[in-house]
Design a protein around this motif. Structure first.
Motif, PDB file in Angstrom:
ATOM      1  N   THR A   1       0.851  -1.185   0.000  1.00  0.00           N
ATOM      2  CA  THR A   1       0.000   0.000   0.000  1.00  0.00           C
ATOM      3  C   THR A   1       0.888   1.235   0.000  1.00  0.00           C
ATOM      4  OG1 THR A   1      -1.703  -1.158   1.278  1.00  0.00           O
ATOM      5  CG2 THR A   1      -1.810   1.242   1.255  1.00  0.00           C
ATOM      6  N   VAL A   2       0.503   2.242  -0.769  1.00  0.00           N
ATOM      7  CA  VAL A   2       1.200   3.529  -0.754  1.00  0.00           C
ATOM      8  C   VAL A   2       0.247   4.545  -0.151  1.00  0.00           C
ATOM      9  CG1 VAL A   2       2.267   5.354  -2.131  1.00  0.00           C
ATOM     10  CG2 VAL A   2       2.564   2.962  -2.794  1.00  0.00           C
ATOM     11  N   LEU A   3       0.733   5.239   0.860  1.00  0.00           N
ATOM     12  CA  LEU A   3      -0.052   6.275   1.522  1.00  0.00           C
ATOM     13  C   LEU A   3       0.581   7.633   1.208  1.00  0.00           C
ATOM     14  CD1 LEU A   3      -0.186   4.456   4.944  1.00  0.00           C
ATOM     15  CD2 LEU A   3      -1.998   4.514   3.239  1.00  0.00           C
ATOM     16  N   ARG A   4      -0.242   8.595   0.825  1.00  0.00           N
ATOM     17  CA  ARG A   4       0.244   9.942   0.543  1.00  0.00           C
ATOM     18  C   ARG A   4      -0.279  10.858   1.635  1.00  0.00           C
ATOM     19  NH1 ARG A   4      -1.760  13.938  -3.954  1.00  0.00           N
ATOM     20  NH2 ARG A   4       0.023  15.338  -4.052  1.00  0.00           N
ATOM     21  N   ALA A   5       0.623  11.454   2.347  1.00  0.00           N
ATOM     22  CA  ALA A   5       0.251  12.303   3.477  1.00  0.00           C
ATOM     23  C   ALA A   5      -0.250  13.656   2.993  1.00  0.00           C
ATOM     24  CB  ALA A   5       1.449  12.500   4.395  1.00  0.00           C
ATOM     25  N   VAL A   6      -1.051  14.310   3.815  1.00  0.00           N
ATOM     26  CA  VAL A   6      -1.483  15.674   3.518  1.00  0.00           C
ATOM     27  C   VAL A   6      -0.616  16.688   4.238  1.00  0.00           C
ATOM     28  CG1 VAL A   6      -3.863  15.029   2.972  1.00  0.00           C
ATOM     29  CG2 VAL A   6      -3.237  15.636   5.323  1.00  0.00           C
ATOM     30  N   GLU A   7       0.163  16.189   5.210  1.00  0.00           N
ATOM     31  CA  GLU A   7       1.059  17.080   5.929  1.00  0.00           C
ATOM     32  C   GLU A   7       2.083  16.243   6.691  1.00  0.00           C
ATOM     33  OE1 GLU A   7       0.549  21.230   8.283  1.00  0.00           O
ATOM     34  OE2 GLU A   7      -0.884  19.663   8.766  1.00  0.00           O
ATOM     35  N   GLY A   8       3.276  16.819   6.849  1.00  0.00           N
ATOM     36  CA  GLY A   8       4.296  16.126   7.616  1.00  0.00           C
ATOM     37  C   GLY A   8       5.595  16.904   7.635  1.00  0.00           C
ATOM     38  N   PHE A   9       6.520  16.459   8.485  1.00  0.00           N
ATOM     39  CA  PHE A   9       7.860  17.034   8.495  1.00  0.00           C
ATOM     40  C   PHE A   9       8.849  15.938   8.829  1.00  0.00           C
ATOM     41  CE2 PHE A   9       6.273  17.676  12.795  1.00  0.00           C
ATOM     42  CZ  PHE A   9       7.329  17.260  13.599  1.00  0.00           C
ATOM     43  N   SER A  10      10.104  16.169   8.448  1.00  0.00           N
ATOM     44  CA  SER A  10      11.146  15.189   8.700  1.00  0.00           C
ATOM     45  C   SER A  10      12.143  15.761   9.691  1.00  0.00           C
ATOM     46  CB  SER A  10      11.831  14.803   7.385  1.00  0.00           C
ATOM     47  OG  SER A  10      12.367  15.939   6.761  1.00  0.00           O
ATOM     48  N   GLU A  11      13.276  15.069   9.844  1.00  0.00           N
ATOM     49  CA  GLU A  11      14.237  15.462  10.870  1.00  0.00           C
ATOM     50  C   GLU A  11      14.804  16.859  10.668  1.00  0.00           C
ATOM     51  OE1 GLU A  11      17.833  12.887   8.842  1.00  0.00           O
ATOM     52  OE2 GLU A  11      16.651  12.059  10.467  1.00  0.00           O
ATOM     53  N   ASN A  12      14.750  17.402   9.434  1.00  0.00           N
ATOM     54  CA  ASN A  12      15.236  18.766   9.229  1.00  0.00           C
ATOM     55  C   ASN A  12      14.215  19.817   9.666  1.00  0.00           C
ATOM     56  OD1 ASN A  12      13.318  18.935   7.205  1.00  0.00           O
ATOM     57  ND2 ASN A  12      14.787  19.060   5.536  1.00  0.00           N
ATOM     58  N   GLY A  13      13.016  19.390  10.025  1.00  0.00           N
ATOM     59  CA  GLY A  13      12.000  20.277  10.567  1.00  0.00           C
ATOM     60  C   GLY A  13      11.177  21.030   9.542  1.00  0.00           C
ATOM     61  N   LYS A  14      11.474  20.867   8.253  1.00  0.00           N
ATOM     62  CA  LYS A  14      10.720  21.589   7.221  1.00  0.00           C
ATOM     63  C   LYS A  14       9.318  20.986   7.097  1.00  0.00           C
ATOM     64  CE  LYS A  14      10.622  23.130   2.495  1.00  0.00           C
ATOM     65  NZ  LYS A  14      11.265  23.151   1.187  1.00  0.00           N
ATOM     66  N   LEU A  15       8.311  21.822   7.311  1.00  0.00           N
ATOM     67  CA  LEU A  15       6.922  21.385   7.239  1.00  0.00           C
ATOM     68  C   LEU A  15       6.484  21.331   5.783  1.00  0.00           C
ATOM     69  CD1 LEU A  15       4.396  20.651   8.875  1.00  0.00           C
ATOM     70  CD2 LEU A  15       3.780  23.059   8.823  1.00  0.00           C
ATOM     71  N   ARG A  16       5.878  20.216   5.404  1.00  0.00           N
ATOM     72  CA  ARG A  16       5.340  20.061   4.057  1.00  0.00           C
ATOM     73  C   ARG A  16       3.849  19.823   4.207  1.00  0.00           C
ATOM     74  NH1 ARG A  16      10.449  18.331   4.127  1.00  0.00           N
ATOM     75  NH2 ARG A  16      11.738  18.730   2.298  1.00  0.00           N
ATOM     76  N   THR A  17       3.079  20.587   3.469  1.00  0.00           N
ATOM     77  CA  THR A  17       1.634  20.497   3.592  1.00  0.00           C
ATOM     78  C   THR A  17       0.984  20.644   2.227  1.00  0.00           C
ATOM     79  OG1 THR A  17      -0.289  21.336   4.785  1.00  0.00           O
ATOM     80  CG2 THR A  17       1.356  22.959   4.101  1.00  0.00           C
ATOM     81  N   SER A  18      -0.255  20.227   2.109  1.00  0.00           N
ATOM     82  CA  SER A  18      -0.981  20.288   0.848  1.00  0.00           C
ATOM     83  C   SER A  18      -2.182  21.211   0.985  1.00  0.00           C
ATOM     84  CB  SER A  18      -1.470  18.887   0.474  1.00  0.00           C
ATOM     85  OG  SER A  18      -2.323  18.939  -0.644  1.00  0.00           O
ATOM     86  N   PHE A  19      -2.348  22.056  -0.015  1.00  0.00           N
ATOM     87  CA  PHE A  19      -3.523  22.911  -0.125  1.00  0.00           C
ATOM     88  C   PHE A  19      -4.081  22.747  -1.526  1.00  0.00           C
ATOM     89  CE2 PHE A  19      -0.879  25.009   3.081  1.00  0.00           C
ATOM     90  CZ  PHE A  19      -1.793  25.102   4.117  1.00  0.00           C
TER      91      PHE A  19
END
Length: 102
Positions: free
Chosen positions: A37-55
């Motif tokens: 299964t592949v899940l696509r997130a609507v928001e998240g961040f990794s160890e570098n702290g950069k927030l990625r979000t979808s609008f």
């Protein structure tokens, strides 16, 4: 009811890495995992702290992706090793668990 021990594997990556298709092909064609299964997130961040979000207005997306599969423990270990060697993936998580079937 029959219980089977399996290893659940989760691979974390981002859309901008452009390796999703290659990993899916590997898991399906070469590793022949039972299912994936592949899940696509609507928001998240990794160890570098950069927030990625979808609008809704986003044209270019760099969202988190999770590829998840389970397999027999020995086979899962081999697959994880091959994935790490071939794709140099920074984040793979695995866990042992039981699957019940009739």
């Amino acid at each position: 009811m029959v219980k089977h021990e399996v290893t659940l594997v989760r691979i974390y990556l981002r859309e901008s890495e452009h390796i999703l298709g290659k990993i899916v092909d590997y898991l399906h064609d070469k590793a022949k995992v039972r299912g994936m299964t592949v899940l696509r997130a609507v928001e998240g961040f990794s160890e570098n702290g950069k927030l990625r979000t979808s609008f809704l207005v986003d044209l270019s997306l760099d969202l988190p992706l999770i590829i998840e599969f389970y397999e027999e423990p020995n086979k899962a270990e081999v697959i994880i090793t091959e994935l790490l060697n071939e794709f140099h993936l920074p984040h793979i998580v695995s866990s042992s668990m039981w699957v019940c079937s009739l």
